[in-house]
Design a protein around this motif. Structure first.
Motif, PDB file in Angstrom:
ATOM      1  N   PRO A   1       7.028  -5.166  -1.204  1.00  0.00           N
ATOM      2  CA  PRO A   1       6.157  -4.946  -2.368  1.00  0.00           C
ATOM      3  C   PRO A   1       4.679  -5.155  -2.086  1.00  0.00           C
ATOM      4  O   PRO A   1       3.830  -4.587  -2.766  1.00  0.00           O
ATOM      5  CB  PRO A   1       6.678  -5.954  -3.396  1.00  0.00           C
ATOM      6  CG  PRO A   1       7.436  -6.976  -2.613  1.00  0.00           C
ATOM      7  CD  PRO A   1       8.011  -6.246  -1.445  1.00  0.00           C
ATOM      8  N   GLU A   2       4.357  -5.958  -1.069  1.00  0.00           N
ATOM      9  CA  GLU A   2       2.943  -6.202  -0.781  1.00  0.00           C
ATOM     10  C   GLU A   2       2.228  -4.916  -0.362  1.00  0.00           C
ATOM     11  O   GLU A   2       1.030  -4.760  -0.607  1.00  0.00           O
ATOM     12  CB  GLU A   2       2.796  -7.281   0.301  1.00  0.00           C
ATOM     13  CG  GLU A   2       3.426  -6.971   1.643  1.00  0.00           C
ATOM     14  CD  GLU A   2       4.883  -7.387   1.764  1.00  0.00           C
ATOM     15  OE1 GLU A   2       5.351  -7.535   2.913  1.00  0.00           O
ATOM     16  OE2 GLU A   2       5.567  -7.553   0.729  1.00  0.00           O
ATOM     17  N   GLN A   3       2.950  -3.981   0.263  1.00  0.00           N
ATOM     18  CA  GLN A   3       2.324  -2.714   0.631  1.00  0.00           C
ATOM     19  C   GLN A   3       1.908  -1.946  -0.624  1.00  0.00           C
ATOM     20  O   GLN A   3       0.803  -1.391  -0.685  1.00  0.00           O
ATOM     21  CB  GLN A   3       3.284  -1.868   1.470  1.00  0.00           C
ATOM     22  CG  GLN A   3       2.708  -0.504   1.830  1.00  0.00           C
ATOM     23  CD  GLN A   3       3.546   0.241   2.855  1.00  0.00           C
ATOM     24  OE1 GLN A   3       4.391  -0.347   3.527  1.00  0.00           O
ATOM     25  NE2 GLN A   3       3.323   1.531   2.987  1.00  0.00           N
ATOM     26  N   PHE A   4       2.746  -1.956  -1.622  1.00  0.00           N
ATOM     27  CA  PHE A   4       2.451  -1.206  -2.842  1.00  0.00           C
ATOM     28  C   PHE A   4       1.336  -1.871  -3.650  1.00  0.00           C
ATOM     29  O   PHE A   4       0.507  -1.191  -4.256  1.00  0.00           O
ATOM     30  CB  PHE A   4       3.730  -1.063  -3.669  1.00  0.00           C
ATOM     31  CG  PHE A   4       4.735  -0.168  -2.999  1.00  0.00           C
ATOM     32  CD1 PHE A   4       4.853   1.156  -3.360  1.00  0.00           C
ATOM     33  CD2 PHE A   4       5.536  -0.651  -1.972  1.00  0.00           C
ATOM     34  CE1 PHE A   4       5.756   1.995  -2.727  1.00  0.00           C
ATOM     35  CE2 PHE A   4       6.446   0.178  -1.323  1.00  0.00           C
ATOM     36  CZ  PHE A   4       6.562   1.502  -1.699  1.00  0.00           C
TER      37      PHE A   4
ATOM     38  N   GLU B   1       6.419  -3.188 -11.544  1.00  0.00           N
ATOM     39  CA  GLU B   1       5.518  -4.267 -11.158  1.00  0.00           C
ATOM     40  C   GLU B   1       4.091  -3.782 -10.925  1.00  0.00           C
ATOM     41  O   GLU B   1       3.141  -4.561 -11.041  1.00  0.00           O
ATOM     42  CB  GLU B   1       6.049  -4.980  -9.914  1.00  0.00           C
ATOM     43  CG  GLU B   1       5.983  -4.155  -8.642  1.00  0.00           C
ATOM     44  CD  GLU B   1       6.817  -4.744  -7.520  1.00  0.00           C
ATOM     45  OE1 GLU B   1       7.547  -5.722  -7.774  1.00  0.00           O
ATOM     46  OE2 GLU B   1       6.741  -4.219  -6.381  1.00  0.00           O
ATOM     47  N   ASN B   2       3.942  -2.498 -10.605  1.00  0.00           N
ATOM     48  CA  ASN B   2       2.602  -1.951 -10.353  1.00  0.00           C
ATOM     49  C   ASN B   2       2.116  -1.036 -11.468  1.00  0.00           C
ATOM     50  O   ASN B   2       1.000  -0.532 -11.402  1.00  0.00           O
ATOM     51  CB  ASN B   2       2.605  -1.175  -9.031  1.00  0.00           C
ATOM     52  CG  ASN B   2       2.852  -2.078  -7.848  1.00  0.00           C
ATOM     53  OD1 ASN B   2       2.031  -2.935  -7.530  1.00  0.00           O
ATOM     54  ND2 ASN B   2       3.998  -1.913  -7.206  1.00  0.00           N
ATOM     55  N   GLN B   3       2.966  -0.803 -12.474  1.00  0.00           N
ATOM     56  CA  GLN B   3       2.621   0.051 -13.608  1.00  0.00           C
ATOM     57  C   GLN B   3       2.063   1.383 -13.105  1.00  0.00           C
ATOM     58  O   GLN B   3       0.958   1.810 -13.436  1.00  0.00           O
ATOM     59  CB  GLN B   3       1.649  -0.670 -14.529  1.00  0.00           C
ATOM     60  CG  GLN B   3       2.252  -1.979 -15.063  1.00  0.00           C
ATOM     61  CD  GLN B   3       1.314  -2.770 -15.933  1.00  0.00           C
ATOM     62  OE1 GLN B   3       0.147  -2.948 -15.581  1.00  0.00           O
ATOM     63  NE2 GLN B   3       1.796  -3.250 -17.070  1.00  0.00           N
ATOM     64  N   ALA B   4       2.874   2.031 -12.283  1.00  0.00           N
ATOM     65  CA  ALA B   4       2.494   3.282 -11.631  1.00  0.00           C
ATOM     66  C   ALA B   4       3.708   4.195 -11.562  1.00  0.00           C
ATOM     67  O   ALA B   4       4.853   3.740 -11.583  1.00  0.00           O
ATOM     68  CB  ALA B   4       1.966   3.012 -10.224  1.00  0.00           C
TER      69      ALA B   4
ATOM     70  N   PRO C   1       5.424   4.671 -15.328  1.00  0.00           N
ATOM     71  CA  PRO C   1       4.824   3.334 -15.154  1.00  0.00           C
ATOM     72  C   PRO C   1       5.495   2.228 -15.964  1.00  0.00           C
ATOM     73  O   PRO C   1       5.237   1.050 -15.708  1.00  0.00           O
ATOM     74  CB  PRO C   1       3.368   3.539 -15.607  1.00  0.00           C
ATOM     75  CG  PRO C   1       3.115   4.995 -15.462  1.00  0.00           C
ATOM     76  CD  PRO C   1       4.414   5.648 -15.791  1.00  0.00           C
ATOM     77  N   TRP C   2       6.331   2.586 -16.922  1.00  0.00           N
ATOM     78  CA  TRP C   2       7.065   1.580 -17.703  1.00  0.00           C
ATOM     79  C   TRP C   2       8.449   1.333 -17.124  1.00  0.00           C
ATOM     80  O   TRP C   2       9.199   0.502 -17.619  1.00  0.00           O
ATOM     81  CB  TRP C   2       7.146   2.025 -19.162  1.00  0.00           C
ATOM     82  CG  TRP C   2       7.596   0.972 -20.109  1.00  0.00           C
ATOM     83  CD1 TRP C   2       8.758   0.941 -20.817  1.00  0.00           C
ATOM     84  CD2 TRP C   2       6.903  -0.237 -20.469  1.00  0.00           C
ATOM     85  NE1 TRP C   2       8.837  -0.200 -21.585  1.00  0.00           N
ATOM     86  CE2 TRP C   2       7.698  -0.940 -21.395  1.00  0.00           C
ATOM     87  CE3 TRP C   2       5.669  -0.783 -20.088  1.00  0.00           C
ATOM     88  CZ2 TRP C   2       7.322  -2.157 -21.951  1.00  0.00           C
ATOM     89  CZ3 TRP C   2       5.280  -2.001 -20.636  1.00  0.00           C
ATOM     90  CH2 TRP C   2       6.103  -2.667 -21.554  1.00  0.00           C
TER      91      TRP C   2
ATOM     92  N   ARG D   1      -0.993   0.155 -18.578  1.00  0.00           N
ATOM     93  CA  ARG D   1      -1.729  -1.019 -18.108  1.00  0.00           C
ATOM     94  C   ARG D   1      -2.542  -1.653 -19.226  1.00  0.00           C
ATOM     95  O   ARG D   1      -2.777  -2.867 -19.225  1.00  0.00           O
ATOM     96  CB  ARG D   1      -2.621  -0.628 -16.928  1.00  0.00           C
ATOM     97  CG  ARG D   1      -1.819  -0.246 -15.689  1.00  0.00           C
ATOM     98  CD  ARG D   1      -2.701   0.214 -14.532  1.00  0.00           C
ATOM     99  NE  ARG D   1      -1.891   0.557 -13.365  1.00  0.00           N
ATOM    100  CZ  ARG D   1      -2.386   0.970 -12.201  1.00  0.00           C
ATOM    101  NH1 ARG D   1      -3.710   1.096 -12.061  1.00  0.00           N
ATOM    102  NH2 ARG D   1      -1.579   1.265 -11.191  1.00  0.00           N
ATOM    103  N   GLU D   2      -2.973  -0.853 -20.191  1.00  0.00           N
ATOM    104  CA  GLU D   2      -3.712  -1.400 -21.332  1.00  0.00           C
ATOM    105  C   GLU D   2      -2.766  -2.068 -22.330  1.00  0.00           C
ATOM    106  O   GLU D   2      -3.062  -3.143 -22.857  1.00  0.00           O
ATOM    107  CB  GLU D   2      -4.488  -0.287 -22.023  1.00  0.00           C
ATOM    108  CG  GLU D   2      -5.321  -0.766 -23.208  1.00  0.00           C
ATOM    109  CD  GLU D   2      -6.132   0.343 -23.834  1.00  0.00           C
ATOM    110  OE1 GLU D   2      -6.785   0.074 -24.866  1.00  0.00           O
ATOM    111  OE2 GLU D   2      -6.126   1.474 -23.307  1.00  0.00           O
ATOM    112  N   ARG D   3      -1.613  -1.447 -22.545  1.00  0.00           N
ATOM    113  CA  ARG D   3      -0.664  -1.990 -23.521  1.00  0.00           C
ATOM    114  C   ARG D   3      -0.029  -3.284 -23.030  1.00  0.00           C
ATOM    115  O   ARG D   3       0.252  -4.190 -23.811  1.00  0.00           O
ATOM    116  CB  ARG D   3       0.438  -0.954 -23.784  1.00  0.00           C
ATOM    117  CG  ARG D   3       1.517  -1.420 -24.754  1.00  0.00           C
ATOM    118  CD  ARG D   3       2.479  -0.315 -25.110  1.00  0.00           C
ATOM    119  NE  ARG D   3       3.083   0.321 -23.943  1.00  0.00           N
ATOM    120  CZ  ARG D   3       4.344   0.781 -23.927  1.00  0.00           C
ATOM    121  NH1 ARG D   3       5.102   0.664 -24.999  1.00  0.00           N
ATOM    122  NH2 ARG D   3       4.816   1.362 -22.850  1.00  0.00           N
TER     123      ARG D   3
END
Length: 272
Positions: free
Chosen positions: A158-161, A196-199, A224-225, A252-254
């Protein structure tokens, strides 16, 4: 924007030049898409270790030329999956070393990015000993939806992402040759990286069986969800989905979890 994932069945009885021509034709058939994605090592097969050296090619070799022409003909951004790259003299890395290298083309057929897979699979066998490791994170400036590039086994790190998010990625494109026996991990990890990255995660695998290893297939697009927008079966299939780039910012805003990071490198918006 429209994305098409081409889940290719790698048949060992199909010659590599023949498959290269067939896949180029499939790419040309995606005119009207914004982004087309191919799997990892589709020319030879991700587990066909005995063929790696024989099928290795330079970055500007036959696969690059075929995919550049196909991307230009279709007018699409093309993540052409990855090849077995043989490093040339004078290139970064050891001359004659092998890499698992992704190729990304713009709609005019220009090779705009390459990515050498950082995490090699095999636990001191196969890819892990036959190929050198890449060292650089790579992002692609796709209009409205810049994406980070990762390959297959990279999903487990996950650190790469997180680093790709810090570099501005709003999506991740992940070509793979994932085995069927660990398909549940594939499903879990693709959704986890999205949540975890909302992407967005666009993960394109191979179908069929090659080198005796049944492939998971199940190429998938996750929003992203963490919702699965589309998922393929186990055979050769084209998965097409409409993406809304604004959904990343809205998510990311929500639910602004990225702002609460406390370990590692802070998010760019938190830097002073």
């Amino acid at each position: 924007m429209r994305a098409s994932l081409l889940q290719i069945a790698v048949d060992p009885d199909e010659a590599v030049p023949s498959r290269r021509r067939r896949v180029a034709s499939m790419v040309r058939g995606q005119r009207g898409a914004d982004l087309v994605v191919l799997p990892e090592l589709w020319t030879v097969g991700a587990f066909a270790h005995d063929s790696f050296a024989a099928e290795a090619e330079p970055v500007d070799g036959p696969t690059c030329r075929a995919m550049a022409e196909a991307a230009g003909d279709a007018g699409v951004w093309l993540h052409a999956g990855s090849i077995v790259e043989r490093a040339a003299a004078g290139s970064p890395g050891d001359a004659d070393a092998l890499y698992n290298t992704s190729l990304v083309f713009s709609p005019d057929g220009e090779l705009v990015r390459t990515y050498r897979k950082i995490h090699r699979f095999g636990f001191d066998t196969g890819e892990a000993v036959m190929m050198a490791a890449g060292h650089e994170l790579v992002t692609v400036p796709l209009p409205d939806l810049p994406f980070g590039v990762a390959t297959c086994y990279d999903l487990r790190f996950p650190e790469q992402f997180r680093g790709l998010v810090d570099a501005g990625a709003l999506a991740f494109v992940v070509p793979a040759g994932w085995p069927a026996r660990r398909r549940e991990h594939w499903s879990l990890l693709t959704r986890a990286r999205a949540v975890e990255n909302q992407a967005y995660v666009l993960a394109c695998g191979t179908g069929g069986t090659h080198a005796g290893v049944e492939q998971a297939g199940h190429s998938v697009v996750v929003d992203p969800w963490g919702e699965v927008l589309a998922e393929a079966g186990t055979g050769e299939e084209i998965l097409t989905v409409e993406l809304d780039p604004a959904r990343v910012a809205a998510t990311r805003e929500r639910f602004p979890a990225l702002k609460d990071r406390r370990l590692g490198v802070p998010a760019p918006s938190a830097r002073r």
